[in-house]
Design a protein around this motif. Structure first.
Motif, PDB file in Angstrom:
ATOM      1  N   UNK A 608      12.919  14.376 -16.855  1.00  0.00           N
ATOM      2  CA  UNK A 608      12.611  12.760 -17.027  1.00  0.00           C
ATOM      3  C   UNK A 608      11.433  12.517 -17.977  1.00  0.00           C
ATOM      4  N   UNK A 609      11.645  11.254 -18.360  1.00  0.00           N
ATOM      5  CA  UNK A 609      11.087  10.877 -19.449  1.00  0.00           C
ATOM      6  C   UNK A 609       9.917   9.590 -19.054  1.00  0.00           C
ATOM      7  N   UNK A 632       1.080  10.903 -13.132  1.00  0.00           N
ATOM      8  CA  UNK A 632      -0.262  11.736 -13.546  1.00  0.00           C
ATOM      9  C   UNK A 632       0.088  13.190 -13.628  1.00  0.00           C
ATOM     10  N   UNK A 633       0.484  13.569 -12.448  1.00  0.00           N
ATOM     11  CA  UNK A 633       0.874  15.167 -12.158  1.00  0.00           C
ATOM     12  C   UNK A 633       1.784  15.511 -13.131  1.00  0.00           C
ATOM     13  N   UNK A 634       3.000  14.727 -13.308  1.00  0.00           N
ATOM     14  CA  UNK A 634       3.988  15.305 -14.198  1.00  0.00           C
ATOM     15  C   UNK A 634       3.777  14.960 -15.614  1.00  0.00           C
ATOM     16  N   UNK A 635       2.775  14.478 -16.020  1.00  0.00           N
ATOM     17  CA  UNK A 635       2.470  14.015 -17.653  1.00  0.00           C
ATOM     18  C   UNK A 635       3.664  13.255 -18.028  1.00  0.00           C
ATOM     19  N   UNK A 683      16.565  10.306 -18.852  1.00  0.00           N
ATOM     20  CA  UNK A 683      16.571  10.116 -17.393  1.00  0.00           C
ATOM     21  C   UNK A 683      15.206   9.711 -16.743  1.00  0.00           C
ATOM     22  N   UNK A 684      15.138   8.894 -15.682  1.00  0.00           N
ATOM     23  CA  UNK A 684      13.836   8.445 -15.074  1.00  0.00           C
ATOM     24  C   UNK A 684      13.704   8.749 -13.656  1.00  0.00           C
ATOM     25  N   UNK A 685      12.713   8.960 -13.005  1.00  0.00           N
ATOM     26  CA  UNK A 685      12.461   9.120 -11.701  1.00  0.00           C
ATOM     27  C   UNK A 685      12.437   7.610 -11.141  1.00  0.00           C
ATOM     28  N   UNK A 686      13.044   7.407  -9.899  1.00  0.00           N
ATOM     29  CA  UNK A 686      13.050   6.156  -9.429  1.00  0.00           C
ATOM     30  C   UNK A 686      12.243   6.393  -7.839  1.00  0.00           C
ATOM     31  N   UNK A 687      10.922   5.708  -7.791  1.00  0.00           N
ATOM     32  CA  UNK A 687      10.278   6.080  -6.753  1.00  0.00           C
ATOM     33  C   UNK A 687      10.185   4.786  -5.534  1.00  0.00           C
ATOM     34  N   UNK A 688      10.375   5.250  -4.440  1.00  0.00           N
ATOM     35  CA  UNK A 688      10.291   4.220  -3.421  1.00  0.00           C
ATOM     36  C   UNK A 688       9.680   4.914  -2.078  1.00  0.00           C
ATOM     37  N   UNK A 689       9.304   4.056  -1.121  1.00  0.00           N
ATOM     38  CA  UNK A 689       8.901   4.614  -0.057  1.00  0.00           C
ATOM     39  C   UNK A 689       9.523   5.492   0.908  1.00  0.00           C
ATOM     40  N   UNK A 690      10.943   4.609   1.393  1.00  0.00           N
ATOM     41  CA  UNK A 690      11.919   5.366   2.182  1.00  0.00           C
ATOM     42  C   UNK A 690      13.347   4.583   1.965  1.00  0.00           C
TER      43      UNK A 690
END
Length: 721
Positions: A608-609, A632-635, A683-690
């Motif tokens: 992921x970018x 942060x963790x994945x830089x 690719x991107x990470x798509x972050x949501x709560x649930x």
């Protein structure tokens, strides 16, 4: 003194019983209450309601009555029975008595025509029918009238399902009114159940046409079971409960059932117990028919120590030597609990019944309570849509036009069908135009009853009085008295000791994070009808990839941690450290997995970018902080957030089509995010709560990919279900 004819009938009945139970000596004898029911059906052609504990011998009544009636020239017996497990057992039992039984249910459609030909030829003594068949248009209009005209005895098994005052109301059962009305005069009817309090008994009797008539016979027996020893064992958490089972399962007599409240829990517990060396199988509503039958056979043959089951095994499983029933979590109703524990100890002198209550039980109760009969405006809306359609509407066509999920919509339509407001026909459902009244008082009373039942289960777990007496009083058993066997009467038989190794292993199992999130690949049907021009397959270039969640809200591991955090009333705040750490672990495992970017595979996806979050009006700090921690963790750069236009984020819908309608045009890709995506190119990470239905992730992924994202990898805290 009995009349001679009745004495002869009694002797013939005992002879049939001996064949049924496999007694070559012919010494088997019906009990007086069993004979009274048979006499009423065969000699007096009456309607009877039998409320007797599991194991009393209700099936003996209808099989013996069938044999006697068939010998007198009556037509076949029709048994309406709720579960396939019961049907398989009943067919085998009937064969022992020389009775030819066949079934018509969803699992044997290829046999229906043959069965109907056998009935017409007079070769079938007993036909077992699932209640769902009664509302199938072809069966209802073509097969049912012929059956009603030819039937010699109608049996309604698990008759408490008729009553919405009861714990397990099934609207398909209400179709029996039609069959009862069509029965020729003098055809006897037998209704049986083990779990009906006084209110349910009266309601069932009334609906079967037996209430308040001089021809009615209601036989209600004592509900105590001398073989059952009830107990409750409070343990600190889910890990200790699983560890206790692993440490003590072999101490329980024979083989038995471990009930859980959810499918996820059944799968978790069965996997853990197998890992700890126990021979168990899971049995849920999601288990394939062939696997269910194999699991039943294995338990019947004592090839497994236990089935770890949901309420899918609650009715219709006949194993007289079942040695124990353990509940990992409390059912919401003492009547449902009594029914399930009644599976044990029918043919043995002693069986153990143990409840291991959990803190998560009440959240699960609340979820199932939310599936109650819908409010009046949604019901009226559904009737109006059907009335103006001008044609039958299928569930998929109707669902987009009303704000109900399909399972809840179908149940509601079945109730309306019974009430006469709608009718199921070939091709779907139609409105009848008949007047219909929303029974506010009744639905409110049922809701209050559910609350009272939940309170009773809390009291059952805490009581220091006799537990069997407590359950008997909940079922209005006039013979309720202390049993002398339960843990409160005779002292606890089990201690809460667990080995540190088992607790550690259970914690490790429950703490294992990571659930795959399957992407949506097809748009729901009927979207153009509500102004959303999407249909068919979602193009591969616009789909989300398979994603990951920390856990399921219904499981007893991470679900217990996530449920309070994601509850509607929970305060918003930064993602807790333990949760963030676990999510990072899920991400690391994903990266190293077979389809991960760190797997080393030749065809591994690109790393992921960047990270994109989905805006939230209920938990903005939680989602934003989660995205920031991952970045942060994945830089990785935090590229931005999908935003909502206007007040669209406040709109929540309860089924797929309505959710998509609410999302259509509501989500936006802000210019800054679009520019970042174009520049990042990957690719991107798509972050949501649930995620509950998966549609927010599907719509967001489609928009991000159209804006330049090469791939969209959803990452959420929880999956509903």
């Amino acid at each position: 003194m009995e009349h001679t004819s009745n004495a002869d009938l009694r002797a013939a009945a005992d002879t049939v019983l001996a064949r049924l139970v496999g007694d070559p000596t012919g010494a088997a004898r019906l009990r007086e209450d069993q004979w009274r029911a048979i006499e009423a059906l065969v000699a007096e052609k009456r309607r009877a309601l039998v409320v007797q504990r599991t194991g009393w011998g209700k099936s003996a009544v209808y099989f013996v009555a069938t044999s006697l009636l068939r010998a007198r020239g009556s037509g076949p017996t029709v048994i309406v029975s709720p579960l396939l497990a019961l049907m398989r057992n009943q067919v085998d039992a009937a064969a022992r008595a020389g009775i030819h039984a066949r079934t018509i249910n969803s699992a044997n459609t290829e046999e229906w025509e043959t069965v109907q030909e056998e009935i017409a030829a007079g070769a079938v003594d007993v036909l077992l029918v699932s209640p769902e068949r009664l509302n199938n248009p072809d069966f209802r209009d073509q097969v049912l009238p012929k059956l009603a005209a030819a039937t010699g005895l109608l049996v309604v098994d698990e008759a408490h399902c008729i009553s919405d005052w009861g714990h397990d109301f099934r609207p398909d059962y209400r179709r029996l009114r039609t069959m009862l009305a069509d029965l020729p005069t003098g055809v006897p009817v037998l209704a049986t159940t083990a779990t009906a309090n006084a209110r349910v008994t009266a309601d069932v009797a009334e609906q079967l046409g037996t209430g308040g008539t001089s021809d009615a016979l209601v036989l209600r027996g004592a509900l105590d079971r001398d073989s059952l020893s009830l107990g409750v064992l409070p343990l600190p958490d889910a890990a200790h409960r699983m560890a206790w089972l692993a440490d003590h399962l072999d101490e329980l007599p024979g083989s038995g059932i471990i009930y859980t409240l959810t499918v996820a829990a059944a799968e978790e517990v069965s996997a853990f117990l197998r890992q700890r060396g126990h021979t168990v199988a899971s049995y849920t509503g999601k288990t394939e028919n062939a696997d269910r039958q194999q699991a039943e056979d294995d338990l019947l043959g004592n090839k497994v120590k236990a089935l770890v089951a949901t309420s899918a095994l609650g009715m219709g499983f006949d194993k007289p030597d079942l040695g124990f029933v353990v509940h990992l979590g409390s059912p919401s109703s003492p009547i449902a609990y009594y029914q399930q524990v009644g599976r044990a100890g029918r043919g043995v002198e002693h069986a153990e019944v143990l409840l291991l209550p959990g803190k998560e039980d009440e959240a699960i109760w609340e979820y199932f309570a939310s599936l109650a009969f819908p409010p009046e405006d949604l019901v009226r809306r559904t009737i109006d849509v059907l009335a103006h359609a001008g044609r039958p509407m299928s569930l998929p066509a109707l669902e987009p036009l009303v704000e109900l999920r399909r399972s809840r919509l179908e149940t509601m339509l079945k109730v309306l069908d019974v009430d006469g407001a709608v009718r199921r026909v070939k091709g779907g459902w139609v409105a009848t135009g008949q007047p219909w009244t929303y029974d506010t008082d009744r639905y409110a009373w049922v809701a209050r009853q559910r609350k009272a039942e939940q309170q009773a289960m809390r009291e059952y777990a805490r009581t220091t009085d006799c537990r069997m007496e407590f359950l008997q009083r909940q079922l209005d058993d006039e013979g309720a008295k202390p049993c002398g066997r339960c843990d409160n009467c005779a002292g606890a038989r089990f201690v809460a000791d667990t080995s540190s190794g088992s607790v550690e292993a259970a914690r490790g199992d429950l703490g294992r994070a990571g659930v795959e999130v399957e992407p949506r690949r097809m748009w729901p049907t009927g979207l153009p009808a509500i102004g959303v021009e999407l249909k068919g397959r979602i193009p591969a270039a616009e789909q989300a990839a398979s994603g990951r969640a920390l856990g399921r809200l219904s499981d007893i591991g991470w679900g217990n941690r996530l449920r309070p955090m994601l509850a509607p009333t929970a305060p918003d705040g930064p993602v807790p450290d333990d949760v963030a750490k676990a999510v990072v672990g899920v991400l690391a495992d994903w990266a190293k997995g077979p389809d991960g970017w760190a797997s080393g595979a030749a065809d591994a996806r690109q790393r992921p970018v960047g990270v994109v979050t989905v805006a939230s009006r209920t938990r903005p700090r939680l989602v934003q902080s989660l995205g920031a921690r991952i970045a942060e963790v994945g830089r990785l750069p935090l590229l931005g957030s999908m935003e909502y236009a206007g007040d669209a984020a406040a709109v929540f819908r309860s089924n797929s089509a309505q959710r998509l309608k609410a999302l259509d045009g509501a989500l936006t890709v802000p210019p800054a995010l679009a520019a970042a995506l174009a520049e990042a190119r990957g690719p991107v990470l798509l972050v949501d709560d649930f995620t509950e239905t998966g549609w927010t992730l599907a719509v967001a992924a489609r928009m991000l990919r159209r804006a330049g994202a090469q791939e969209v990898l959803p990452l959420v805290l929880a999956v509903q279900g």
